[in-house]
Design a protein around this motif. Structure first.
Motif, PDB file in Angstrom:
ATOM      1  N   MET A 245     -10.289  41.829 -31.728  1.00 55.54           N
ATOM      2  CA  MET A 245     -11.538  42.383 -31.534  1.00 55.54           C
ATOM      3  C   MET A 245     -12.621  41.270 -31.967  1.00 55.54           C
ATOM      4  SD  MET A 245     -12.923  44.905 -30.504  1.00 55.54           S
ATOM      5  CE  MET A 245     -12.484  46.777 -30.862  1.00 55.54           C
ATOM      6  N   ALA A 246     -12.083  40.775 -33.083  1.00 50.55           N
ATOM      7  CA  ALA A 246     -13.197  39.522 -33.520  1.00 50.55           C
ATOM      8  C   ALA A 246     -13.352  38.657 -32.550  1.00 50.55           C
ATOM      9  CB  ALA A 246     -12.572  38.883 -34.776  1.00 50.55           C
ATOM     10  N   LEU A 247     -12.515  37.931 -31.761  1.00 50.42           N
ATOM     11  CA  LEU A 247     -12.451  37.229 -30.588  1.00 50.42           C
ATOM     12  C   LEU A 247     -13.438  37.540 -29.445  1.00 50.42           C
ATOM     13  CD1 LEU A 247      -8.884  35.713 -30.443  1.00 50.42           C
ATOM     14  CD2 LEU A 247     -10.887  34.844 -31.666  1.00 50.42           C
ATOM     15  N   ASP A 248     -13.139  39.063 -29.010  1.00 54.94           N
ATOM     16  CA  ASP A 248     -13.780  39.548 -28.133  1.00 54.94           C
ATOM     17  C   ASP A 248     -15.390  39.704 -28.517  1.00 54.94           C
ATOM     18  OD1 ASP A 248     -13.790  40.809 -25.530  1.00 54.94           O
ATOM     19  OD2 ASP A 248     -12.055  41.940 -26.097  1.00 54.94           O
ATOM     20  N   ARG A 249     -15.762  40.013 -29.541  1.00 54.01           N
ATOM     21  CA  ARG A 249     -17.132  40.195 -30.179  1.00 54.01           C
ATOM     22  C   ARG A 249     -17.802  38.836 -30.101  1.00 54.01           C
ATOM     23  NH1 ARG A 249     -17.657  43.087 -35.638  1.00 54.01           N
ATOM     24  NH2 ARG A 249     -19.988  42.876 -35.537  1.00 54.01           N
ATOM     25  N   ALA A 250     -16.937  37.742 -30.377  1.00 56.54           N
ATOM     26  CA  ALA A 250     -17.587  36.532 -30.339  1.00 56.54           C
ATOM     27  C   ALA A 250     -17.762  35.921 -29.005  1.00 56.54           C
ATOM     28  CB  ALA A 250     -16.643  35.353 -31.254  1.00 56.54           C
ATOM     29  N   ALA A 251     -16.817  36.168 -28.086  1.00 55.67           N
ATOM     30  CA  ALA A 251     -17.035  35.600 -26.567  1.00 55.67           C
ATOM     31  C   ALA A 251     -18.085  36.399 -25.978  1.00 55.67           C
ATOM     32  CB  ALA A 251     -15.727  35.885 -25.970  1.00 55.67           C
ATOM     33  N   GLN A 252     -18.208  37.874 -26.367  1.00 56.18           N
ATOM     34  CA  GLN A 252     -19.281  38.690 -25.764  1.00 56.18           C
ATOM     35  C   GLN A 252     -20.621  38.169 -26.284  1.00 56.18           C
ATOM     36  OE1 GLN A 252     -18.610  42.589 -25.091  1.00 56.18           O
ATOM     37  NE2 GLN A 252     -16.476  42.686 -24.766  1.00 56.18           N
ATOM     38  N   PHE A 253     -20.554  37.985 -27.603  1.00 54.31           N
ATOM     39  CA  PHE A 253     -21.930  37.387 -27.876  1.00 54.31           C
ATOM     40  C   PHE A 253     -22.449  35.972 -27.248  1.00 54.31           C
ATOM     41  CE2 PHE A 253     -24.535  35.205 -31.145  1.00 54.31           C
ATOM     42  CZ  PHE A 253     -25.868  36.365 -31.101  1.00 54.31           C
ATOM     43  N   CYS A 254     -21.439  35.090 -27.269  1.00 50.96           N
ATOM     44  CA  CYS A 254     -21.610  33.951 -26.449  1.00 50.96           C
ATOM     45  C   CYS A 254     -22.193  34.131 -25.270  1.00 50.96           C
ATOM     46  CB  CYS A 254     -20.602  32.998 -26.451  1.00 50.96           C
ATOM     47  SG  CYS A 254     -20.135  32.355 -28.136  1.00 50.96           S
ATOM     48  N   TYR A 255     -21.632  35.062 -24.566  1.00 45.98           N
ATOM     49  CA  TYR A 255     -21.908  35.275 -23.084  1.00 45.98           C
ATOM     50  C   TYR A 255     -23.382  35.923 -22.909  1.00 45.98           C
ATOM     51  CZ  TYR A 255     -21.476  36.892 -18.157  1.00 45.98           C
ATOM     52  OH  TYR A 255     -21.969  37.272 -16.922  1.00 45.98           O
TER      53      TYR A 255
END
Ligand code: PXL
Length: 290
Positions: free
Chosen positions: A242-252
């Motif tokens: 979930m932490a990785l998903d939040r980070a990836a989505q924020f970068c996107y």
């Protein structure tokens, strides 16, 4: 005992005047996520090192003084997060600082910022690489890109890597100490429109992969943005995927918000336009267990 103290994160990165990298992105992101960020500046630059020229003030000697004052004050931290460091000697000072100050339940995140696209950043050589190999041994979490991963493992850089190879690299890096290893910005074989993140958590022995759309633009500071959000999310209690998903989505979101403007890509993503998204709950996840 119940405690309502705001958690403190020491952010060990440079301060670059132009180009949204390092403290210029780490501090707003982790502040927005609800933490007190205590900067330990490693160097002061006119602009980051992907410009053709820059001024550079190394703060290695000052850092020892700052740490000594913090020691006298009896300051305690909840997390340590390091990125771009100013000199090989500084890397060993930071390692001692973390070993001296850390407490049992603290989180130590080391992003071994060294280079990109198979090359070291301007001003870096093998001496800092070797110190960084020692520093990652004290981390709970590390987040190299592919270039940094190969430097950490001392194997030649290559862009095409299978899932099986990536899992092997993750295990080899975790064996050096870190419980969690994250590899950022891994190209997706046969699909130039996607990029992915691979991760391993030794606790539970699980591998994760996050894939997200790739836009053809390079913005410095994306690694800092990614690791800042992931660190904040882990400290808020998110699971690793979930932490990785939040980070990836924020970068996107940051890249999407920037791409349409005529901004100079060297200045990084328009963080100001997306910062508030950090407080919106995530709606859709894309992580896979591999
Ligand atoms: O995170 C990247 C970074 C941080 N700090 C400085 C840099 C770079 C990348 O170029 O030059 C000074």
């Amino acid at each position: 005992m119940y405690s309502n103290k705001t958690k403190k994160i020491v952010a060990i990165h440079d301060l670059s005047g132009i180009g949204r990298v390092s403290l210029s992105v780490v501090m707003p992101i982790l502040t927005t996520m609800g933490f007190q960020v205590n900067p330990l500046p490693t160097a002061i630059l006119s602009n980051h090192t992907q410009y053709p020229y820059f001024s550079f003030l190394d703060l290695t000697d000052e850092i020892s003084k700052i740490i000594a004052e913090w020691k006298k004050l009896g300051i305690e931290f909840d997390a340590f997060y390091s990125g771009y460091l100013g000199s090989p000697r500084q890397v060993s000072i930071i390692k001692k600082f973390i070993q001296d100050f850390r407490k049992e339940d603290n989180l130590v995140v080391i992003d071994p910022v060294l280079g990109d696209n198979g090359k070291l950043y301007s001003g870096f050589d093998m001496e800092i690489v070797e110190e960084m190999r020692r520093l990652i041994t004290v981390a709970d979490v590390i987040s190299p890109n592919l270039t940094e991963l190969f430097y950490m493992l001392d194997i030649p850089y290559k862009t095409e890597n299978t899932d099986e190879e990536l899992k092997e690299y993750l295990l080899q890096l975790s064996a050096k100490g870190p419980q969690i290893v994250i590899i950022t910005n891994v190209p997706v074989l046969n699909d130039p429109h996607k990029t992915s993140v691979y991760a391993y958590n030794r606790y539970g022995n699980r591998f994760w992969k996050i894939t997200c759309p790739y836009l053809p633009a390079h913005y410095p500071g994306m690694g800092d943005t990614f690791t800042s959000v992931a660190t904040g999310a882990l400290m808020q209690g998110d699971s690793l995927p979930m932490a990785l998903d939040r980070a990836a989505q924020f970068c996107y979101q940051g890249i999407r918000a920037t791409f349409g403007y005529e901004s100079d890509p060297r200045e990084g993503i328009l963080l100001e336009k997306v910062l508030q998204n950090l407080n919106i709950p995530i709606q859709v996840t894309s992580y896979e267990s591999i």
